[in-house]
Design a protein around this motif. Structure first.
Motif, mmCIF file in Angstrom:
data_model
loop_
_atom_site.group_PDB
_atom_site.id
_atom_site.type_symbol
_atom_site.label_atom_id
_atom_site.label_comp_id
_atom_site.label_asym_id
_atom_site.label_seq_id
_atom_site.Cartn_x
_atom_site.Cartn_y
_atom_site.Cartn_z
ATOM 1 N N LYS A 132 -8.750 11.023 11.857
ATOM 2 C CA LYS A 132 -9.043 10.425 13.163
ATOM 3 C C LYS A 132 -10.439 9.819 13.222
ATOM 4 O O LYS A 132 -10.680 8.919 14.020
ATOM 5 N N ASP A 133 -11.354 10.292 12.384
ATOM 6 C CA ASP A 133 -12.714 9.759 12.364
ATOM 7 C C ASP A 133 -12.854 8.508 11.488
ATOM 8 O O ASP A 133 -13.906 7.891 11.457
ATOM 9 N N LEU A 134 -11.790 8.147 10.786
ATOM 10 C CA LEU A 134 -11.846 7.009 9.871
ATOM 11 C C LEU A 134 -11.530 5.705 10.586
ATOM 12 O O LEU A 134 -10.802 5.678 11.565
ATOM 13 N N SER A 135 -12.061 4.618 10.046
ATOM 14 C CA SER A 135 -11.726 3.292 10.561
ATOM 15 C C SER A 135 -10.823 2.540 9.594
ATOM 16 O O SER A 135 -10.310 1.478 9.926
ATOM 17 N N GLY A 136 -10.625 3.078 8.388
ATOM 18 C CA GLY A 136 -9.737 2.458 7.414
ATOM 19 C C GLY A 136 -9.214 3.480 6.428
ATOM 20 O O GLY A 136 -9.920 4.434 6.092
ATOM 21 N N ILE A 137 -7.986 3.279 5.993
ATOM 22 C CA ILE A 137 -7.380 4.173 5.004
ATOM 23 C C ILE A 137 -6.764 3.308 3.919
ATOM 24 O O ILE A 137 -6.026 2.356 4.214
ATOM 25 N N TRP A 138 -7.067 3.644 2.675
ATOM 26 C CA TRP A 138 -6.531 2.920 1.523
ATOM 27 C C TRP A 138 -5.619 3.849 0.739
ATOM 28 O O TRP A 138 -6.018 4.952 0.378
ATOM 29 N N PHE A 139 -4.401 3.408 0.484
ATOM 30 C CA PHE A 139 -3.472 4.137 -0.371
ATOM 31 C C PHE A 139 -3.535 3.487 -1.745
ATOM 32 O O PHE A 139 -3.227 2.307 -1.877
ATOM 33 N N VAL A 140 -3.937 4.251 -2.759
ATOM 34 C CA VAL A 140 -3.978 3.686 -4.105
ATOM 35 C C VAL A 140 -2.559 3.454 -4.609
ATOM 36 O O VAL A 140 -1.603 4.049 -4.110
ATOM 37 N N GLY A 141 -2.445 2.594 -5.595
ATOM 38 C CA GLY A 141 -1.144 2.263 -6.148
ATOM 39 C C GLY A 141 -0.593 3.371 -7.023
ATOM 40 O O GLY A 141 -1.268 4.342 -7.345
ATOM 41 N N GLY A 142 0.637 3.191 -7.407
ATOM 42 C CA GLY A 142 1.330 4.164 -8.243
ATOM 43 C C GLY A 142 2.739 4.349 -7.737
ATOM 44 O O GLY A 142 3.367 3.416 -7.224
ATOM 45 N N ASP A 143 3.226 5.555 -7.834
ATOM 46 C CA ASP A 143 4.572 5.890 -7.389
ATOM 47 C C ASP A 143 4.543 6.134 -5.882
ATOM 48 O O ASP A 143 4.137 7.207 -5.419
ATOM 49 N N GLN A 144 4.970 5.137 -5.131
ATOM 50 C CA GLN A 144 4.881 5.212 -3.677
ATOM 51 C C GLN A 144 5.729 6.339 -3.084
ATOM 52 O O GLN A 144 5.446 6.822 -1.994
ATOM 53 N N LEU A 145 6.758 6.778 -3.792
ATOM 54 C CA LEU A 145 7.560 7.900 -3.297
ATOM 55 C C LEU A 145 6.748 9.192 -3.251
ATOM 56 O O LEU A 145 7.067 10.096 -2.477
ATOM 57 N N LYS A 146 5.694 9.268 -4.060
ATOM 58 C CA LYS A 146 4.826 10.445 -4.005
ATOM 59 C C LYS A 146 4.071 10.505 -2.682
ATOM 60 O O LYS A 146 3.692 11.584 -2.223
ATOM 61 N N ILE A 147 3.869 9.350 -2.065
ATOM 62 C CA ILE A 147 3.231 9.334 -0.739
ATOM 63 C C ILE A 147 4.177 9.938 0.288
ATOM 64 O O ILE A 147 3.774 10.766 1.099
ATOM 65 N N THR A 148 5.448 9.532 0.244
ATOM 66 C CA THR A 148 6.398 10.110 1.205
ATOM 67 C C THR A 148 6.548 11.603 0.976
ATOM 68 O O THR A 148 6.658 12.369 1.931
ATOM 69 N N ASP A 149 6.529 12.020 -0.290
ATOM 70 C CA ASP A 149 6.628 13.443 -0.594
ATOM 71 C C ASP A 149 5.428 14.207 -0.033
ATOM 72 O O ASP A 149 5.553 15.348 0.396
#
Length: 165
Positions: A132-149
């Motif tokens: 909530k204190d952030l103004s930006g979030i970066w998701f690094v590349g790779g296996d995007q299903l690991k993000i959902t997991d």
């Protein structure tokens, strides 16, 4: 149906949680359901991709005001996460304004720590407050299903971290 929408969301590598005024943010500006902007960067983003870095930093508040969190969950190691942090610093963002968010459901190669335990952080209020204190979030590349997991509970519902994002 909700899971498929989430998968579509996480295929996007970057989420900007602050409001921006650039042309990328202009569409949907009057839509109350839209709370931020997206910068979509396909694979192999390099340090020399000035336009992507500058737009991301600008939408996150500019190099002096941005507070950026990096989510390493999709990657197999922390190398790309650390490289992205170095790149942000080279573009003028203060090191103290960048945080690697301990969010992952799997262990990374090349570390002594078992990052698999970071999965529980997605339900912790401490992580929610950081996000909530952030103004930006970066998701690094790779296996995007690991993000959902990482960001979904076993029953397919959103974690507190995903709600905060």
């Amino acid at each position: 149906m909700k899971v498929s929408k989430l998968i579509m969301l996480v295929l996007v590598m970057v989420v900007i949680v602050g409001s921006g005024t650039s042309s990328l943010a202009a569409k949907g500006k009057d839509d109350p359901a839209i709370k931020g902007s997206l910068v979509i960067a396909g694979g192999s983003l390099g340090t020399s991709n000035v336009e992507v870095y500058e737009e991301f930093i600008d939408l996150a508040g500019g190099d002096k005001n941005a507070k950026i969190g990096i989510v390493p969950a999709a990657s197999g190691s922390l190398k790309s996460t650390e490289k992205f942090k170095e790149d942000l610093i080279s573009y003028g963002v203060e090191q103290s304004s960048i945080e690697i968010l301990e969010l992952s459901s799997h262990d990374f190669s090349g570390t002594d720590e078992n990052e698999r335990k970071w999965k529980s952080n997605a339900q912790k209020n401490k992580m929610v407050n950081k996000i909530k204190d952030l103004s930006g979030i970066w998701f690094v590349g790779g296996d995007q299903l690991k993000i959902t997991d990482t960001l979904l509970k076993k029953n397919g519902k959103k974690t507190k971290a995903l709600e905060a994002i």
